[in-house]
Scaffold this active site. Structure first.
Site, short mmCIF file in Angstrom:
data_model
loop_
_atom_site.label_atom_id
_atom_site.label_comp_id
_atom_site.label_asym_id
_atom_site.label_seq_id
_atom_site.Cartn_x
_atom_site.Cartn_y
_atom_site.Cartn_z
N CYS A 181 0.81 -1.23 0.00
CA CYS A 181 0.00 0.00 0.00
C CYS A 181 0.84 1.27 0.00
O CYS A 181 0.33 2.35 -0.28
CB CYS A 181 -0.95 0.01 1.20
N1 COA Z 1 -20.24 -9.10 8.22
C1 COA Z 1 -20.71 -9.26 9.46
N2 COA Z 1 -19.90 -9.51 10.52
C2 COA Z 1 -18.60 -9.61 10.28
C3 COA Z 1 -18.05 -9.48 8.99
C4 COA Z 1 -18.93 -9.22 7.93
N3 COA Z 1 -18.50 -9.08 6.67
N4 COA Z 1 -16.71 -9.62 9.07
C5 COA Z 1 -16.41 -9.84 10.34
N5 COA Z 1 -17.55 -9.86 11.09
C6 COA Z 1 -17.68 -10.08 12.53
C7 COA Z 1 -16.48 -10.81 13.09
O1 COA Z 1 -16.62 -12.21 12.93
C8 COA Z 1 -16.51 -10.39 14.53
O2 COA Z 1 -17.48 -11.14 15.23
P1 COA Z 1 -17.23 -11.56 16.77
O3 COA Z 1 -17.15 -10.23 17.52
O4 COA Z 1 -18.42 -12.36 17.09
O5 COA Z 1 -15.93 -12.29 16.77
C9 COA Z 1 -17.01 -8.95 14.46
O6 COA Z 1 -17.70 -8.85 13.21
C10 COA Z 1 -15.88 -7.95 14.50
O7 COA Z 1 -14.87 -8.36 13.56
P2 COA Z 1 -13.45 -7.70 13.50
O8 COA Z 1 -12.67 -8.35 12.40
O9 COA Z 1 -12.84 -7.70 14.86
O10 COA Z 1 -13.89 -6.24 13.05
P3 COA Z 1 -13.11 -4.89 13.12
O11 COA Z 1 -13.96 -3.88 13.77
O12 COA Z 1 -11.70 -5.04 13.58
O13 COA Z 1 -13.04 -4.46 11.57
C11 COA Z 1 -11.50 -4.41 9.73
C12 COA Z 1 -12.37 -5.27 10.62
C13 COA Z 1 -10.73 -5.31 8.78
C14 COA Z 1 -12.36 -3.47 8.92
C15 COA Z 1 -10.54 -3.58 10.61
O14 COA Z 1 -9.87 -4.41 11.53
C16 COA Z 1 -9.51 -2.83 9.83
O15 COA Z 1 -9.83 -1.97 9.03
N6 COA Z 1 -8.22 -3.06 10.08
C17 COA Z 1 -7.14 -2.43 9.38
C18 COA Z 1 -7.27 -2.75 7.97
C19 COA Z 1 -6.18 -2.21 7.16
O16 COA Z 1 -5.93 -1.06 7.13
N7 COA Z 1 -5.53 -3.06 6.43
C20 COA Z 1 -4.55 -2.63 5.57
C21 COA Z 1 -4.74 -3.36 4.32
S1 COA Z 1 -3.66 -2.68 3.18
#
Ligand code: COA
Length: 375
Positions: free
Chosen positions: A156
């Site tokens: 990225c």
């Molecule tokens: N729909 C519904 N629920 C979902 C889901 C979806 N598509 N994806 C995950 N969940 C659930 C999970 O299973 C979890 O359930 P639980 O609490 O029962 O375990 C809950 O939602 C929270 O999931 P989590 O992965 O902890 O969510 P989050 O708030 O951390 O958001 C991201 C996920 C990926 C959006 C976030 O962590 C993020 O943006 N991280 C940085 C990403 C980034 O910048 N990456 C760089 C890539 S270049």
């Protein structure tokens, strides 16, 4: 020593979009299909049923509302779940070169320049469609640029690392001008069958023309300073590579051959790294936070950008101070901050300061401090 400036940018946007509603409908159909195929194993407790995805979660967790893609039909087909791109003959331009070319022509046009003015092409992106010859050399050839070209990959952060590379060459005098292009077909490396990440990425290509400031013909941004940093982490990883067939099960449909991340850890570890990087870069250049008129951040997640914006400015950014485009484009890897810069920089006045910052896998972070000049 010469001074470098960004004199033009261009964005190629694919014609097809996928809304969160369409994405969730396709994923849920896929999950239903897998669960039906594994009904007995689910009943016996040996297979965990795939849970449904939700539009509400996606928007709340990321701020993303839709994404542009190169092939919508394949991605949304529950029997396929990846983009299907036409096989091209080796005598035709590759798809990365083709979309980069569109963005590069727009950047040249904005700067009132032609291929003759450029002597370097850097193709800086998260993925390359082949090992060699370099995609950058193909783009150089398609544009008719003399000089040289090479590919680089810092995930990225590729765009800012590419800009620093070009700027350093301009400063030293080894080149006059460089096109830094970022064709990102992220739909190819995204695992659309994984609910935790299927909403993250979109496709786009961006281009940035960097030149000696005295060659600028129109409005431009002087590059005051650039800074890059990396720290190794496995929290964003993709194991696909040229040794794939040499590994046990390497050519199988393995999850680790696509984008994988530990999103929570990325969130926790990258935020302080980026905030500190920007603060140190500004302090070393003697720039006060109140002098910064605009922040063009990497476009991965709205909460991340809100946090970095607040830390950098010492208050909640007001409208357009830290523009987000991720609601429309999703995460487009290295291209995100350049899309934001391209779409939200024309209104700045002479002397205004702004900062581009991208961050991601590696971990990596790159920042570019700019000063606006009018023609
Ligand atoms: N729909 C519904 N629920 C979902 C889901 C979806 N598509 N994806 C995950 N969940 C659930 C999970 O299973 C979890 O359930 P639980 O609490 O029962 O375990 C809950 O939602 C929270 O999931 P989590 O992965 O902890 O969510 P989050 O708030 O951390 O958001 C991201 C996920 C990926 C959006 C976030 O962590 C993020 O943006 N991280 C940085 C990403 C980034 O910048 N990456 C760089 C890539 S270049």
């Amino acid at each position: 020593m010469y001074t470098a400036a960004i004199t033009g940018t261009g964005v190629f946007t694919p014609s097809e979009t996928i809304t969160n509603a369409e994405l969730v409908e396709a994923y849920n159909a896929y999950a239903d299909k897998i669960n039906a195929e594994n009904a007995e194993a689910i009943a016996a407790g040996s297979f965990t049923a795939l849970p449904q995805s939700s539009e509400e979660f996606i928007f709340k967790a990321s701020g993303i509302e839709q994404r542009y893609v190169m092939d919508k039909a394949g991605i949304l087909n529950p029997e396929i779940m990846y983009p299907q791109l036409r096989q091209r003959d080796d005598s035709e331009p590759g798809i990365m070169a083709e979309i980069a070319l569109d963005a590069a022509k727009k950047a040249l046009k904005q700067a009132c320049k032609t291929a003759e003015d450029v002597d370097l092409v850097i193709c800086a992106a998260s993925n390359m469609e082949r090992a060699y010859p370099a995609v950058a050399i193909e783009i150089q050839d398609l544009l008719g640029i003399k000089g040289f070209a090479f590919d680089m990959n810092v995930a990225c952060s590729s765009a800012t690392f590419g800009i620093q590379t070009a700027v350093d060459m301009i400063r030293s005098g080894s080149i006059r001008a460089a096109l830094v292009v970022n064709p990102e077909i992220c739909s190819g490396h995204l695992e659309w069958r994984d609910r935790d990440c299927h909403f993250i990425f979109g496709d786009v290509a961006t281009a940035t023309l960097v030149e000696r400031i005295e060659d600028a013909k129109g409005d431009h941004f002087e590059v005051l300073s650039t800074r890059c940093a990396t720290e190794f982490s496995n929290n964003i990883r993709n194991n696909n590579g040229f040794l794939r067939r040499s590994r046990p099960d390497g050519v199988k449909d393995r999850r680790d051959m696509q984008f994988m991340q530990n999103g929570r850890k990325v969130f926790k570890e990258v935020l302080p790294m980026v905030s500190q990087h920007i603060a140190d870069h500004m302090a070393d250049e003697g720039i006060q936070r109140q002098e910064l008129k605009r922040l063009w951040l990497h476009q991965a997640n709205k909460s991340m950008n809100d946090f970095i914006g607040k830390k950098t400015l010492g208050r909640t950014p007001v409208a357009d101070e830290q523009p987000n485009i991720l609601q429309d484009y999703a995460n487009t890897s290295s291209a995100g901050s350049i899309i934001a810069f391209s779409k939200y920089s024309d209104d700045l006045s002479t002397g205004d300061l702004g900062l581009i910052c991208s961050f991601g896998a590696g971990y990596s972070v790159g920042s570019v401090i700019l000063r606006r000049h009018s023609a």
